[in-house]
Design a protein around this motif. Structure first.
Motif, PDB file in Angstrom:
ATOM      1  N   ALA A 167       0.846  -1.190   0.000  1.00 18.20           N
ATOM      2  CA  ALA A 167       0.000   0.000   0.000  1.00 18.20           C
ATOM      3  C   ALA A 167       0.881   1.239   0.000  1.00 18.20           C
ATOM      4  O   ALA A 167       2.003   1.231   0.516  1.00 18.20           O
ATOM      5  CB  ALA A 167      -0.934   0.003   1.208  1.00 18.20           C
ATOM      6  N   VAL A 168       0.337   2.293  -0.593  1.00 17.76           N
ATOM      7  CA  VAL A 168       0.990   3.598  -0.649  1.00 17.76           C
ATOM      8  C   VAL A 168       0.099   4.571   0.103  1.00 17.76           C
ATOM      9  O   VAL A 168      -1.094   4.685  -0.207  1.00 17.76           O
ATOM     10  CB  VAL A 168       1.180   4.064  -2.108  1.00 17.76           C
ATOM     11  CG1 VAL A 168       1.822   5.445  -2.154  1.00 17.76           C
ATOM     12  CG2 VAL A 168       1.986   3.043  -2.906  1.00 17.76           C
ATOM     13  N   LEU A 169       0.669   5.256   1.094  1.00 14.49           N
ATOM     14  CA  LEU A 169      -0.069   6.245   1.866  1.00 14.49           C
ATOM     15  C   LEU A 169       0.634   7.592   1.734  1.00 14.49           C
ATOM     16  O   LEU A 169       1.872   7.659   1.758  1.00 14.49           O
ATOM     17  CB  LEU A 169      -0.133   5.866   3.346  1.00 14.49           C
ATOM     18  CG  LEU A 169      -1.037   4.692   3.692  1.00 14.49           C
ATOM     19  CD1 LEU A 169      -0.372   3.376   3.403  1.00 14.49           C
ATOM     20  CD2 LEU A 169      -1.441   4.760   5.148  1.00 14.49           C
ATOM     21  N   ALA A 170      -0.153   8.645   1.597  1.00 16.66           N
ATOM     22  CA  ALA A 170       0.389   9.999   1.520  1.00 16.66           C
ATOM     23  C   ALA A 170       0.075  10.720   2.823  1.00 16.66           C
ATOM     24  O   ALA A 170      -1.050  10.650   3.330  1.00 16.66           O
ATOM     25  CB  ALA A 170      -0.211  10.748   0.337  1.00 16.66           C
ATOM     26  N   LEU A 171       1.073  11.413   3.348  1.00 16.70           N
ATOM     27  CA  LEU A 171       0.923  12.189   4.571  1.00 16.70           C
ATOM     28  C   LEU A 171       1.075  13.670   4.253  1.00 16.70           C
ATOM     29  O   LEU A 171       1.899  14.044   3.421  1.00 16.70           O
ATOM     30  CB  LEU A 171       2.001  11.805   5.588  1.00 16.70           C
ATOM     31  CG  LEU A 171       2.181  10.332   5.919  1.00 16.70           C
ATOM     32  CD1 LEU A 171       3.339  10.159   6.899  1.00 16.70           C
ATOM     33  CD2 LEU A 171       0.907   9.737   6.465  1.00 16.70           C
ATOM     34  N   GLY A 172       0.288  14.493   4.940  1.00 15.85           N
ATOM     35  CA  GLY A 172       0.409  15.931   4.763  1.00 15.85           C
ATOM     36  C   GLY A 172      -0.017  16.668   6.017  1.00 15.85           C
ATOM     37  O   GLY A 172      -0.865  16.197   6.773  1.00 15.85           O
ATOM     38  N   SER A 173       0.585  17.852   6.226  1.00 10.07           N
ATOM     39  CA  SER A 173       0.230  18.695   7.367  1.00 10.07           C
ATOM     40  C   SER A 173       0.562  20.138   7.041  1.00 10.07           C
ATOM     41  O   SER A 173       1.644  20.417   6.512  1.00 10.07           O
ATOM     42  CB  SER A 173       1.004  18.260   8.616  1.00 10.07           C
ATOM     43  OG  SER A 173       0.742  19.135   9.693  1.00 10.07           O
ATOM     44  N   ASN A 174      -0.376  21.055   7.361  1.00 13.61           N
ATOM     45  CA  ASN A 174      -0.047  22.469   7.210  1.00 13.61           C
ATOM     46  C   ASN A 174      -0.539  23.320   8.379  1.00 13.61           C
ATOM     47  O   ASN A 174      -0.582  24.539   8.286  1.00 13.61           O
ATOM     48  CB  ASN A 174      -0.536  23.025   5.867  1.00 13.61           C
ATOM     49  CG  ASN A 174      -2.023  23.263   5.801  1.00 13.61           C
ATOM     50  OD1 ASN A 174      -2.802  22.629   6.510  1.00 13.61           O
ATOM     51  ND2 ASN A 174      -2.431  24.173   4.940  1.00 13.61           N
ATOM     52  N   PRO A 183       7.239  12.325  -4.054  1.00 16.58           N
ATOM     53  CA  PRO A 183       7.830  11.487  -3.010  1.00 16.58           C
ATOM     54  C   PRO A 183       7.686   9.988  -3.296  1.00 16.58           C
ATOM     55  O   PRO A 183       8.580   9.203  -2.952  1.00 16.58           O
ATOM     56  CB  PRO A 183       7.085  11.885  -1.737  1.00 16.58           C
ATOM     57  CG  PRO A 183       6.110  12.927  -2.097  1.00 16.58           C
ATOM     58  CD  PRO A 183       6.231  13.224  -3.544  1.00 16.58           C
ATOM     59  N   TRP A 184       6.593   9.595  -3.940  1.00 16.94           N
ATOM     60  CA  TRP A 184       6.429   8.183  -4.308  1.00 16.94           C
ATOM     61  C   TRP A 184       7.497   7.800  -5.327  1.00 16.94           C
ATOM     62  O   TRP A 184       8.132   6.748  -5.232  1.00 16.94           O
ATOM     63  CB  TRP A 184       5.018   7.963  -4.838  1.00 16.94           C
ATOM     64  CG  TRP A 184       4.654   6.544  -5.156  1.00 16.94           C
ATOM     65  CD1 TRP A 184       5.384   5.408  -4.920  1.00 16.94           C
ATOM     66  CD2 TRP A 184       3.453   6.094  -5.771  1.00 16.94           C
ATOM     67  NE1 TRP A 184       4.712   4.290  -5.356  1.00 16.94           N
ATOM     68  CE2 TRP A 184       3.519   4.683  -5.887  1.00 16.94           C
ATOM     69  CE3 TRP A 184       2.318   6.742  -6.238  1.00 16.94           C
ATOM     70  CZ2 TRP A 184       2.506   3.931  -6.449  1.00 16.94           C
ATOM     71  CZ3 TRP A 184       1.302   5.991  -6.792  1.00 16.94           C
ATOM     72  CH2 TRP A 184       1.387   4.598  -6.898  1.00 16.94           C
ATOM     73  N   PHE A 185       7.713   8.662  -6.307  1.00 17.71           N
ATOM     74  CA  PHE A 185       8.742   8.422  -7.330  1.00 17.71           C
ATOM     75  C   PHE A 185      10.124   8.265  -6.685  1.00 17.71           C
ATOM     76  O   PHE A 185      10.923   7.428  -7.108  1.00 17.71           O
ATOM     77  CB  PHE A 185       8.754   9.574  -8.344  1.00 17.71           C
ATOM     78  CG  PHE A 185       9.810   9.438  -9.396  1.00 17.71           C
ATOM     79  CD1 PHE A 185       9.603   8.657 -10.515  1.00 17.71           C
ATOM     80  CD2 PHE A 185      11.026  10.101  -9.261  1.00 17.71           C
ATOM     81  CE1 PHE A 185      10.587   8.527 -11.497  1.00 17.71           C
ATOM     82  CE2 PHE A 185      12.012   9.975 -10.227  1.00 17.71           C
ATOM     83  CZ  PHE A 185      11.797   9.189 -11.344  1.00 17.71           C
ATOM     84  N   ASP A 186      10.403   9.067  -5.651  1.00 13.40           N
ATOM     85  CA  ASP A 186      11.689   8.958  -4.957  1.00 13.40           C
ATOM     86  C   ASP A 186      11.905   7.553  -4.401  1.00 13.40           C
ATOM     87  O   ASP A 186      13.037   7.077  -4.336  1.00 13.40           O
ATOM     88  CB  ASP A 186      11.776   9.960  -3.805  1.00 13.40           C
ATOM     89  CG  ASP A 186      11.889  11.399  -4.288  1.00 13.40           C
ATOM     90  OD1 ASP A 186      12.225  11.634  -5.459  1.00 13.40           O
ATOM     91  OD2 ASP A 186      11.627  12.298  -3.465  1.00 13.40           O
ATOM     92  N   LEU A 187      10.822   6.910  -3.992  1.00 15.10           N
ATOM     93  CA  LEU A 187      10.907   5.565  -3.416  1.00 15.10           C
ATOM     94  C   LEU A 187      10.842   4.458  -4.455  1.00 15.10           C
ATOM     95  O   LEU A 187      11.504   3.433  -4.316  1.00 15.10           O
ATOM     96  CB  LEU A 187       9.782   5.356  -2.397  1.00 15.10           C
ATOM     97  CG  LEU A 187       9.791   6.273  -1.191  1.00 15.10           C
ATOM     98  CD1 LEU A 187       8.558   6.026  -0.338  1.00 15.10           C
ATOM     99  CD2 LEU A 187      11.066   6.109  -0.385  1.00 15.10           C
ATOM    100  N   GLU A 188      10.000   4.647  -5.464  1.00 17.45           N
ATOM    101  CA  GLU A 188       9.761   3.607  -6.475  1.00 17.45           C
ATOM    102  C   GLU A 188       9.629   4.236  -7.868  1.00 17.45           C
ATOM    103  O   GLU A 188       8.536   4.396  -8.378  1.00 17.45           O
ATOM    104  CB  GLU A 188       8.464   2.850  -6.173  1.00 17.45           C
ATOM    105  CG  GLU A 188       8.495   2.022  -4.938  1.00 17.45           C
ATOM    106  CD  GLU A 188       7.234   1.179  -4.818  1.00 17.45           C
ATOM    107  OE1 GLU A 188       7.364  -0.025  -4.569  1.00 17.45           O
ATOM    108  OE2 GLU A 188       6.123   1.720  -4.967  1.00 17.45           O
ATOM    109  N   PRO A 189      10.748   4.577  -8.489  1.00 20.71           N
ATOM    110  CA  PRO A 189      10.676   5.247  -9.786  1.00 20.71           C
ATOM    111  C   PRO A 189       9.988   4.435 -10.883  1.00 20.71           C
ATOM    112  O   PRO A 189       9.499   4.997 -11.847  1.00 20.71           O
ATOM    113  CB  PRO A 189      12.133   5.531 -10.144  1.00 20.71           C
ATOM    114  CG  PRO A 189      12.967   4.840  -9.140  1.00 20.71           C
ATOM    115  CD  PRO A 189      12.103   4.416  -8.011  1.00 20.71           C
TER     116      PRO A 189
END
Length: 189
Positions: free
Chosen positions: A25-32, A150-156
């Motif tokens: 699974a791929v999860l995206a995290l964000g905070s502002n 960021p996903w690309f950085d992990l799995e191009p």
């Protein structure tokens, strides 16, 4: 990356003996809002503490301009987490919402409003869902540089289900609002 679960790779539930496939699974995290980095690290820690979830990688942190947000929205910190899990997608979604709630995430009527923490399921194996409470793959992630980069950085070489290689999708997105934050590192504990 988002292959059909291999029936030869299973995890046995210790109580019921039920065999469950392990899915990526791929999860995206964000905070502002608030202590943005502390919220992201807290989300990583909470995921790592979740039974039947194994973190396999955490991306670099990016500072990003708000997208489709109210004018008062401040910049986000964003990252992507890759996990292996035997949890059903609906249970993983419940966990993501619980983690957001633990960081005082407020849900209002304003779409893309500022938030202390956002934990989005992007892809869970090859699961598809159009339920209002669970949309998989995530309906807008293939157009969002703050998820794709960021996903690309992990799995191009990763593929976004039904949309193609994330490298191709990333090329078509506006990346001008992304800034790599080398000074911020999320730890797997």
């Amino acid at each position: 990356m988002t292959e059909t679960p291999n029936p030869n790779i299973v995890d046995t539930d210790t109580l019921t003996g039920e065999m469950r496939p392990i899915r990526r699974a791929v999860l995206a995290l964000g905070s502002n809002l608030g202590e943005r980095m502390a919220s992201l690290q807290g989300a990583v820690n909470a995921l790592a503490d979740t039974p039947d979830v194994w973190i396999t990688a955490v991306s670099p942190v990016y500072e990003t301009d708000p997208v489709d947000s109210p004018p008062e929205a401040k910049t986000y910190l964003n990252a992507v987490v890759l996990i292996d899990t035997t949890l059903a997608a609906s249970r993983l979604m419940d966990r993501a919402l619980a983690i957001e709630d633990a960081f005082d995430r407020e849900r209002g009527e304003v779409q893309n409003a500022p938030r202390t923490l956002d934990v989005d399921l992007i892809v869970v194996g090859d699961r598809r869902s159009d339920e209002p409470s669970l949309r998989l793959p995530h309906p807008r992630a293939a157009e969002r540089a703050f998820v794709l980069r960021p996903w690309f950085d992990l799995e191009p070489e990763a593929e976004f289900p039904d949309r193609g290689p994330i490298a191709d999708l990333l090329e078509r997105t506006d990346q001008s609002g992304l800034k790599l934050r080398d000074d911020l590192v999320l730890e797997i504990q």
